[in-house]
Design an enzyme around this catalytic site. Structure first.
Site, PDB file in Angstrom:
ATOM      1  N   HIS A 288       0.828  -1.209   0.000  1.00 40.02           N
ATOM      2  CA  HIS A 288       0.000   0.000   0.000  1.00 40.02           C
ATOM      3  C   HIS A 288       0.861   1.256   0.000  1.00 40.02           C
ATOM      4  O   HIS A 288       1.877   1.357   0.682  1.00 40.02           O
ATOM      5  CB  HIS A 288      -1.023  -0.004   1.129  1.00 40.02           C
ATOM      6  N   ASP A 300       6.123   0.722   6.748  1.00 38.58           N
ATOM      7  CA  ASP A 300       4.669   0.592   6.581  1.00 38.58           C
ATOM      8  C   ASP A 300       4.152   1.688   5.653  1.00 38.58           C
ATOM      9  O   ASP A 300       3.740   2.739   6.099  1.00 38.58           O
ATOM     10  CB  ASP A 300       3.997   0.687   7.951  1.00 38.58           C
ATOM     11  N   GLU A 334      -4.934   2.159   2.526  1.00 37.82           N
ATOM     12  CA  GLU A 334      -5.026   0.997   3.410  1.00 37.82           C
ATOM     13  C   GLU A 334      -5.149   1.422   4.859  1.00 37.82           C
ATOM     14  O   GLU A 334      -5.879   0.797   5.640  1.00 37.82           O
ATOM     15  CB  GLU A 334      -3.794   0.098   3.232  1.00 37.82           C
ATOM     16  N   GLU A 335      -4.461   2.503   5.232  1.00 34.51           N
ATOM     17  CA  GLU A 335      -4.324   2.837   6.643  1.00 34.51           C
ATOM     18  C   GLU A 335      -5.635   3.243   7.312  1.00 34.51           C
ATOM     19  O   GLU A 335      -5.899   2.853   8.440  1.00 34.51           O
ATOM     20  CB  GLU A 335      -3.291   3.959   6.828  1.00 34.51           C
ATOM     21  N   ASP A 362       2.736  -6.368   3.639  1.00 29.98           N
ATOM     22  CA  ASP A 362       2.421  -5.270   4.554  1.00 29.98           C
ATOM     23  C   ASP A 362       2.806  -5.634   5.984  1.00 29.98           C
ATOM     24  O   ASP A 362       2.064  -5.371   6.929  1.00 29.98           O
ATOM     25  CB  ASP A 362       0.931  -4.917   4.465  1.00 29.98           C
ATOM     26  N   HIS A 434       3.595   3.128  12.611  1.00 27.17           N
ATOM     27  CA  HIS A 434       2.690   4.253  12.877  1.00 27.17           C
ATOM     28  C   HIS A 434       3.312   5.304  13.798  1.00 27.17           C
ATOM     29  O   HIS A 434       2.597   5.997  14.526  1.00 27.17           O
ATOM     30  CB  HIS A 434       1.367   3.774  13.475  1.00 27.17           C
TER      31      HIS A 434
END
Length: 479
Positions: A288, A300, A334-335, A362, A434
């Site tokens: 992603h 990520d 995606e997030e 991912d 994140h």
């Protein structure tokens, strides 16, 4: 040529030599071709260079942002340069913008006159806003959703903190997903439930390891009409609150000013490397493109996107075209919505019989040990040649799961398309996930090469399999 066949060279070695100069078409899944793919990927820095472009030149890429738009153009241009057929698939995506985010403890037992204590936190995706000047309310800690319900009378008007620790020991022993799942679930559901019970705001303990007083953001299930301020708080500050609450009540002043803007226009980047006699059948390999806004999304999911892009670069370098079309997809959103995966499924739900398999990466750029796939048990034996080809780089393991569970490919998987993903060491992944620390320097160039080798070998193998791979064991009608 006659003297060549009288030489001691084996046919396999001969094929390898000829492949290296592009003299013959690739003989599908023979050991020589698989070895060439593996070795070529292990010698190339191309994917790492593309990851550097994505993270250092574009930076954060939250859906709806200028960074996300720039990333679409950057990846599309790189794939066009390789000669892939590039399509930009339109996707409407959420557009959430982070604002000010501060907190301090303003009242607690034993507080010296004039003293307040700063709390380190970051707004969660979809969070509502406090008044511009912030709000002050008592802090209520709960450690489960059941406890949250049981304390409903105390929730109204409080800042609710859902305190669920991340199990780093579980992650260290190869079960990072299992360690992440509970906390992520509370992060998604907790603020929504707190809002429904009348909380002034919701906090969650950061879902991740390391504990260097760095907050981990993520999406929530908050909806319009009950969109309270919501943030992730560092582990150290949760522990401080626990200690102070043991002394008596605590009040916090909280300021969060994010905005939930109208949905924005964006795109999935789709790049096809055409097949030969089965070109109408597709093998997807993907990651992603969006990232959270705190860091630059290197793990990520920059490594997933760069690894997928590296599949076509490797095959182009070797002048290899598979029987089935290999389709690289850089998914958008995606997030905080998975809109990209849903848009692709909706556009292709009548063509899923032509989707032979889908790969999604991912889980970060840690050491790959092999791959995971949701094939039926009788199919496992057919992957032995691929396992053998990847064994020399320590990536020859294959785990069969009924459901692989990758986010953007999950609608296809539920509809029966077999889904694969690299099997990676993610024990340190949630240290950076994140957070502001998810940057290029955390990615090992060597492990990214291994990642590309696994992704390319797996894509090629699937695209050339003679056996019908079948559909996944668990299907349903959800989309």
């Amino acid at each position: 040529m006659k003297s060549v066949f009288k030489s001691p060279l084996s046919l396999t070695v001969l094929a390898s030599c000829l492949l290296s100069v592009g003299a013959i078409a690739a003989p599908a899944n023979d050991p020589a071709t698989l070895a060439q793919i593996r070795d070529s990927a292990m010698k190339s820095d191309w994917a790492y260079e593309r990851l550097a472009d994505l993270t250092d030149l574009v930076g954060p890429r939250l859906s709806g942002s200028a960074g996300a738009a720039a990333a679409v153009e950057q990846v599309a241009a790189a794939m066009r340069k390789l000669g892939a057929k590039v399509t930009l698939q339109p996707v409407k995506v959420p557009h959430w913008v982070r604002g000010a985010e501060t907190a301090e403890l303003v009242d607690y037992n034993g507080r010296p006159a004039g003293i307040t204590q700063k709390i380190v936190l970051t707004a969660l995706g979809g969070s509502g806003a406090t008044p511009a000047a912030g709000l002050t309310a008592p802090v209520l800690v709960v450690r489960s959703l059941d406890e949250l319900k049981a304390k409903a009378a105390q929730v109204k008007g409080s800042i609710v903190l859902v305190d669920v620790p991340f199990d780093q020991e579980l992650a260290d022993r190869g079960h990072a997903g299992a360690a992440y799942g509970p906390g992520a679930g509370f992060r998604y559901v907790g603020p929504k439930m707190a809002a429904e019970l009348g909380a002034a705001a919701a906090l969650v303990r950061s879902v991740g390891g390391a504990n260097f007083r760095i907050p981990h953001t993520g999406v929530t299930g908050l909806v319009d009409g009950a969109r309270i301020p919501a943030a992730a708080i560092t582990t150290e500050d949760v522990l401080l609150l626990d200690r102070l609450l043991a002394r008596g009540p605590v009040k916090m002043h909280l300021t969060l000013t994010p905005q939930n803007l109208p949905d924005a226009d964006s795109f999935n980047v789709i790049a096809d490397w055409p097949g030969s006699d089965k070109a109408d059948e597709v093998v997807i390999v993907s990651g992603h493109l969006d990232s959270w806004d705190l860091g630059t999304g290197a793990h990520d999911d920059g490594t997933g996107v760069a690894g997928a892009m590296g599949v076509i670069e490797t095959l182009k370098k070797l002048n290899l075209h598979p029987r089935r079309t290999i389709r690289v997809i850089a998914w958008m959103n995606e997030e905080n919505g998975t809109r990209g995966g849903k848009a692709y499924f909706d556009a292709n739900k009548d063509k899923l019989d032509k989707h032979f398999a889908a790969i999604e990466s991912d889980s970060g750029g840690g050491r790959p040990f092999g791959f995971i796939g949701s094939v039926t048990p009788p199919m496992v034996k057919y992957f032995a040649p691929l396992k053998d080809a990847l064994a020399p780089i320590g990536a020859g393991q294959f785990e069969r799961h009924d459901i692989a569970g990758a986010a953007d490919t999950s609608p296809m998987e539920r509809a029966g398309v077999p889904v694969f993903e690299p099997m990676v060491d993610s024990s340190a992944y949630f240290n950076y996930h994140h957070t502001p620390a998810d940057t290029l320097d955390k990615v090992s160039p060597l492990e990214l090469k291994r990642h590309v080798a696994v992704m390319t070998s797996l894509s090629w193998f699937l695209a050339n399999m003679e056996q019908p791979i079948g559909r996944t064991a668990h299907q349903d009608s959800e989309d």
